[in-house]
Design a protein around this motif. Structure first.
Motif, PDB file in Angstrom:
ATOM      1  N   THR A   1     -14.388  -2.993  10.195  1.00  0.00           N
ATOM      2  CA  THR A   1     -13.076  -3.530   9.841  1.00  0.00           C
ATOM      3  C   THR A   1     -12.988  -3.587   8.321  1.00  0.00           C
ATOM      4  N   ILE A   2     -11.814  -3.250   7.767  1.00  0.00           N
ATOM      5  CA  ILE A   2     -11.643  -3.174   6.312  1.00  0.00           C
ATOM      6  C   ILE A   2     -10.516  -4.106   5.876  1.00  0.00           C
ATOM      7  N   LEU A   3     -10.788  -4.928   4.871  1.00  0.00           N
ATOM      8  CA  LEU A   3      -9.795  -5.851   4.313  1.00  0.00           C
ATOM      9  C   LEU A   3      -9.429  -5.412   2.899  1.00  0.00           C
ATOM     10  N   LEU A   4      -8.150  -5.528   2.564  1.00  0.00           N
ATOM     11  CA  LEU A   4      -7.679  -5.162   1.234  1.00  0.00           C
ATOM     12  C   LEU A   4      -6.800  -6.270   0.666  1.00  0.00           C
ATOM     13  N   TYR A   5      -7.051  -6.633  -0.581  1.00  0.00           N
ATOM     14  CA  TYR A   5      -6.076  -7.420  -1.335  1.00  0.00           C
ATOM     15  C   TYR A   5      -5.560  -6.503  -2.434  1.00  0.00           C
ATOM     16  N   VAL A   6      -4.268  -6.179  -2.374  1.00  0.00           N
ATOM     17  CA  VAL A   6      -3.679  -5.156  -3.238  1.00  0.00           C
ATOM     18  C   VAL A   6      -2.555  -5.771  -4.055  1.00  0.00           C
ATOM     19  N   GLU A   7      -2.568  -5.515  -5.354  1.00  0.00           N
ATOM     20  CA  GLU A   7      -1.462  -5.935  -6.206  1.00  0.00           C
ATOM     21  C   GLU A   7      -0.602  -4.756  -6.634  1.00  0.00           C
ATOM     22  N   SER A   8      -1.205  -3.578  -6.722  1.00  0.00           N
ATOM     23  CA  SER A   8      -0.448  -2.390  -7.117  1.00  0.00           C
ATOM     24  C   SER A   8      -1.113  -1.166  -6.501  1.00  0.00           C
ATOM     25  N   PHE A   9      -0.353  -0.086  -6.436  1.00  0.00           N
ATOM     26  CA  PHE A   9      -0.863   1.179  -5.927  1.00  0.00           C
ATOM     27  C   PHE A   9      -0.931   2.181  -7.070  1.00  0.00           C
ATOM     28  N   GLY A  10      -2.071   2.865  -7.183  1.00  0.00           N
ATOM     29  CA  GLY A  10      -2.168   3.935  -8.160  1.00  0.00           C
ATOM     30  C   GLY A  10      -1.565   5.216  -7.625  1.00  0.00           C
ATOM     31  N   ASN A  11      -1.891   5.550  -6.383  1.00  0.00           N
ATOM     32  CA  ASN A  11      -1.391   6.773  -5.754  1.00  0.00           C
ATOM     33  C   ASN A  11      -1.102   6.445  -4.289  1.00  0.00           C
ATOM     34  N   PRO A  12       0.076   5.873  -3.993  1.00  0.00           N
ATOM     35  CA  PRO A  12       0.349   5.437  -2.625  1.00  0.00           C
ATOM     36  C   PRO A  12       0.412   6.563  -1.613  1.00  0.00           C
ATOM     37  N   ARG A  13       0.807   7.758  -2.034  1.00  0.00           N
ATOM     38  CA  ARG A  13       0.888   8.861  -1.080  1.00  0.00           C
ATOM     39  C   ARG A  13      -0.516   9.299  -0.656  1.00  0.00           C
ATOM     40  N   ARG A  14      -1.457   9.271  -1.582  1.00  0.00           N
ATOM     41  CA  ARG A  14      -2.848   9.545  -1.210  1.00  0.00           C
ATOM     42  C   ARG A  14      -3.395   8.417  -0.332  1.00  0.00           C
ATOM     43  N   PHE A  15      -3.043   7.181  -0.669  1.00  0.00           N
ATOM     44  CA  PHE A  15      -3.448   6.048   0.175  1.00  0.00           C
ATOM     45  C   PHE A  15      -2.953   6.238   1.598  1.00  0.00           C
ATOM     46  N   ALA A  16      -1.704   6.674   1.744  1.00  0.00           N
ATOM     47  CA  ALA A  16      -1.138   6.845   3.082  1.00  0.00           C
ATOM     48  C   ALA A  16      -1.919   7.871   3.877  1.00  0.00           C
TER      49      ALA A  16
END
Length: 917
Positions: free
Chosen positions: A412-427
């Motif tokens: 299981t993976i948890l993320l606390y995110v404030e901004s995205f550098g490359n959201p399309r790659r994240f997707a």
């Protein structure tokens, strides 16, 4: 007849395809960029360093080519003619070209390609990476094939071509081999590219989480300083490898030998933890590189989060790290943790060491990462590894997702995110990872004030929350609204199976908590079903006479341990139940131990009876006994202090499970799209008028080019032309002002409907012209759009807006006045899959209007879906389109399609972040 086929999109790199960084097969890095004329000397040195055999394979001669020939490789200003990429790296103390690849146009659609790699870097996958980047550049500039000739015995280069995944055809030409590669992306090329990226990224991060030795640079005797706390945390955590503190003014700290510099450490070092003043970080990186250290965690702050000067220093730092072949976490970070008993690394400045488990976490905030690690103990959550990414200058959330995807210790993976550098790659990455491991994320900055705080905290612009919701939904990411919810979801998903359905059984000893739990279930689209007669009969044999045989099953306040056990076993065995929530509110502390034993007995017996796939959650409201852990064999039962929490966790678990069960969506391609024509129209408009709305005719021509169904009619520049058009299409007609400068046409009387004869059409034309003349806007009138009135159907809309970070955001909802009054709209990020388009249509509240309501027939849902998919392809291929509004679209009955009645398209000079690849 149109043909639809899957569209395969190459993996998106963190940087532009022509420049940035590469991660090689062994996890080391290098920089890549287009060659420049100033590279001529370095290029000649590179060629001269090649072995005679390597030169023969590249230049068909063991001798070095002339300096003029080498210099000619360094011109990349016209990629339609020639383009060269160079890979650079600091090697033996000097910045050098270690690989170079070029293509030259052979004809309009074919380019010849050739590459060479420094002999010292053979076997690291550089040839394949170079070919992949060159191919993407060639595609972007209109080539569809690469052609190469190589010696037939050059098996390494032939393997590069095969490994790329591109469809290859080989043919002998004397003693040489000619190879032709099709650049049209296929499932094979995309899959191989993703595998290469994942394996290389994993290799590059392994020294962070599995080091054999670490250097802590900047340790201190002062217990209040971060350097001391880092050393204290590493030693207290029981790190299994070598620990080497570095301080030029100390010989030992905490009875551990301390070294004046990294170079003085006698043993190899895998990982450096750096906590020195900002001005010293750069020189420390040089020392680490000279020592052969491949991974650095930079705790030091004062970089991009501190303003423009700090951002400039951070860019220089990243460039240096990559040129040295290293990876870096931070700067401005809290550190990393790995609880693996064989490692036990706590490289943070807190002595808190979380319990071992199967949950990994990335946090953009060090403080909130610390809070989460502390909270993990409270909810009995075990951690596998943790990383505070800080400014994400190099290692990003996307990298960590790929590492944890391959990590057997993480489920299981948890993320606390404030901004995205490359959201399309994240997707792309998250969509793949979510298929096997749940990702739970808190995205800060939902409110306007929160976005301002997130921006100042991370030195990055916060993204639109609508886009974030769409991104998470499409990628299968479970969004938590708070850190508390993040932990609750993690406890539930990491310890229990995904529910097979939405039917929930509830057992309780009090009515109030059961009502709250039931309400929360229904709010989360869960079902609390009636129990079957068989289940009720079984329950009746053990329930108190005052107990309720309904669902929720109320055992009343006097419930015994045995009654809890038998009821739990019965409900777990019931075919009409997919998941179970157990509620208990204590009357006295003395009762809790006995009831807890009954709960565990019931769960254990239910599991033995075959109910192994049904998740169980407990709402334990027992003051004085709130820290109790419920464990059955190897299973920990998630336990929460409130009755609503299990329902919330279960609701999101069900939705995630349903997402995983669905087939992955397909991005479709259509063989009848004339994207070249649409691209030409946009380019011409930008050249002639610059940024702005297209004319009515330009807009209609673009929609025709992508084969969307537009309501018949045309643009008339005079009253006579308007009358002739109206006669041609048939009365009644609509007459609308055609103007790319005036957006809100109804406000100036620019829309007149249901005109039944020629006189009415002429009056409409004249009145619009007169109105514009009165306001000195006559020059904005292109004419009028004349269309026949549409009868029947349902009005819907499709819109696109360009988000500066996420790219095109596409909207669908009820159209006409409904869009503003009801706001019934669903958003997704392009490229849309067929599944995305179908979900958008089904997701609006007015969906019943589209499926047939009372006397109204259903509409052509397939035509609506196709409209969304064609618009998605348009804006993906032509990033100059910044806005698009098709409203209204009349959705007609099945077989009749849909008709676009009004349309607007706005173009802007494309942001390079939004290019296709």
């Amino acid at each position: 007849m149109r043909f639809v086929r899957p569209l395969y999109i190459p993996p998106l790199d963190a940087d532009h395809t022509e420049s940035g960084s590469l991660i090689m097969r062994d996890g080391s890095t290098a920089a890549i960029r287009p060659a420049e004329p100033s590279d001529a000397v370095m290029m000649q040195q590179f060629v001269d360093r090649l072995s005679p055999e390597s030169r023969r394979r590249r230049f068909f001669s063991e001798s070095s080519p002339s300096s003029d020939s080498t210099a000619a490789l360094c011109h990349s200003s016209n990629p339609r003619s020639q383009f060269t990429l160079v890979v650079t790296r600091v090697w033996k103390g000097t910045l050098r070209i270690i690989a170079a690849g070029s293509y030259w146009a052979r004809d309009e659609q074919t380019a010849e390609v050739a590459m060479a790699v420094d002999d010292a870097f053979h076997g690291k996958g550089l040839g394949t990476l170079l070919l992949e980047r060159l191919a993407l550049q060639a595609i972007r500039h209109g080539f569809i094939r690469l052609w190469a000739v190589t010696h037939a015995e050059n098996l390494a280069m032939r393997e590069v071509f095969r490994e790329s995944g591109f469809t290859a055809h080989e043919a002998y030409e004397g003693e040489d081999m000619a190879v032709e590669l099709s650049l049209i992306p296929t499932e094979k090329t995309v899959t191989r590219g993703e595998v290469r990226e994942r394996l290389a990224t994993t290799a590059s991060l392994r020294p962070f989480f599995q080091p054999q030795s670490i250097a802590i640079i900047g340790v201190s005797h002062d217990p209040h300083k971060i350097g001391y706390r880092l050393l204290d945390a590493v030693t207290a955590g029981g790190f299994r490898g070598g620990i080497y503190p570095v301080n030029p003014k100390a010989t030992d700290i905490k009875n551990i030998r301390t070294y004046p510099s990294v170079q003085e450490i006698p043993e190899p070092v895998d990982l450096a933890i750096i906590a020195v003043p900002r001005g010293s970080v750069s020189s420390v990186i040089d020392e680490c590189a000279a020592k052969g250290i491949r991974a650095c965690v930079i705790i030091t702050a004062g970089f991009a989060e501190a303003g423009a000067d700090g951002a400039a220093l951070q860019r220089q730092l990243v460039a240096k790290v990559r040129q040295h072949g290293m990876r870096m976490i931070g700067p401005n970070c809290f550190g990393i943790v790995n609880t693996d008993p064989a490692v036990r690394l706590n490289a943070t400045f807190t002595s808190l060491f979380p319990p071992q488990g199967k949950v990994a976490m990335s946090s953009q905030s060090g403080a909130l990462g610390l809070a989460t690690l502390a909270g993990a103990r409270r909810v009995r959550l075990g951690i596998s590894s943790f990383a505070s990414v800080g400014n994400k200058a190099d290692v990003s959330t996307n990298d960590l997702l790929q590492y944890w995807e391959e990590d057997p210790a993480t489920d299981t993976i948890l993320l606390y995110v404030e901004s995205f550098g490359n959201p399309r790659r994240f997707a792309r990455i998250a969509r793949r990872v979510s298929r096997c491991k749940p990702i739970i994320a808190v995205k800060a900055g939902r409110s306007q004030s929160g976005r301002r705080a997130a921006s100042s905290h991370t030195a990055a612009l916060a993204a639109s929350d609508v886009a974030v919701d769409a991104l998470f939904h499409q990628a299968g990411v479970i969004r938590a609204e708070s850190l508390d919810e993040l932990l609750n979801l993690a406890a539930g998903l990491s310890n229990q199976p995904l529910p097979p359905g939405r039917r929930v059984g509830i057992v309780t000893n009090a009515g109030g908590p059961a009502i709250l739990c039931t309400d929360a279930c229904e709010a989360g689209a869960l079902v609390v079903p009636e129990l079957s007669d068989r289940t009720k009969a079984t329950l009746a044999s053990s329930l108190p006479s005052a107990g309720a045989l309904n669902n929720p099953v109320d055992l009343i306040a006097s419930a015994t341990s045995d009654q809890y056990a038998k009821t739990i076993e019965t409900l777990l065995s019931a075919d009409e139940i997919d998941a179970l929530i157990i509620l208990y509110i204590a009357l006295t502390v003395r009762d809790t131990a006995d009831i807890a034993r009954g709960i565990l007995t019931g769960i254990e017996n239910g599991r033995k009876g075959g109910a192994k796939t049904k998740p169980v959650f407990i709402g334990w409201m027992a003051e004085g006994d709130m820290d109790r852990t419920f464990s059955v064999q190897t299973e920990t039962i998630p336990t929460y202090p409130l009755p609503e929490t299990p329902a919330l966790v279960l609701s999101k678990a069900v939705s995630y499970g349903e997402w995983r069960k669905q087939r992955p969506g397909m991005v479709p391609d259509f063989d009848d799209l004339d994207l070249a024509a649409a691209r030409t129209i946009c380019a011409a408009a930008l050249f002639q008028r610059g940024t702005g709305w297209l004319t009515t005719e330009e807009t209609r021509n673009i929609l025709n080019a992508i084969r969307l169904s537009i309501q018949a009619g045309g643009v008339a520049k005079t009253a006579d032309e308007a009358a002739a058009l109206a006669s041609g299409v048939g009365y009644p007609v609509a007459v609308k002002l055609a103007s790319h400068q005036i957006v809100h046409k109804t406000e100036i009387g620019g829309v007149q409907l249901n005109l039944k004869d020629e006189q009415a059409v002429r009056r409409a034309f004249d009145s619009m012209r007169m109105r514009l003349a009165e306001t000195n806007q006559l020059g904005a009138m292109e004419g009028v759009l004349v269309q026949p009135m549409v009868t029947g159907g349902v009005e819907v809309m499709v819109g696109v807006t360009g988000d500066p970070l996420f790219g095109p955001l596409i909207a669908f909802g009820l159209g006409g006045i409904h869009v503003e009054i009801l706001g019934d709209i669903r958003f997704r990020i392009t490229p849309l899959t067929d599944r995305d388009a179908a979900e958008m249509i089904r997701g609006i509240k007015g969906y019943r209007l589209l499926t047939g309501y009372r006397s109204h027939p259903p509409v052509d849902l397939e035509a609506l879906k196709e409209t969304l998919l064609r618009v998605s392809r348009l804006v993906e291929e032509i990033p100059q389109i910044s806005e698009l509004d098709l409203n209204p679209i009349f959705a007609l009955p099945p077989g009749q399609g849909c008709r676009i009645v009004d349309a607007r398209i706005r173009v802007n000079h494309a942001d390079p972040r939004l290019t296709k690849y």
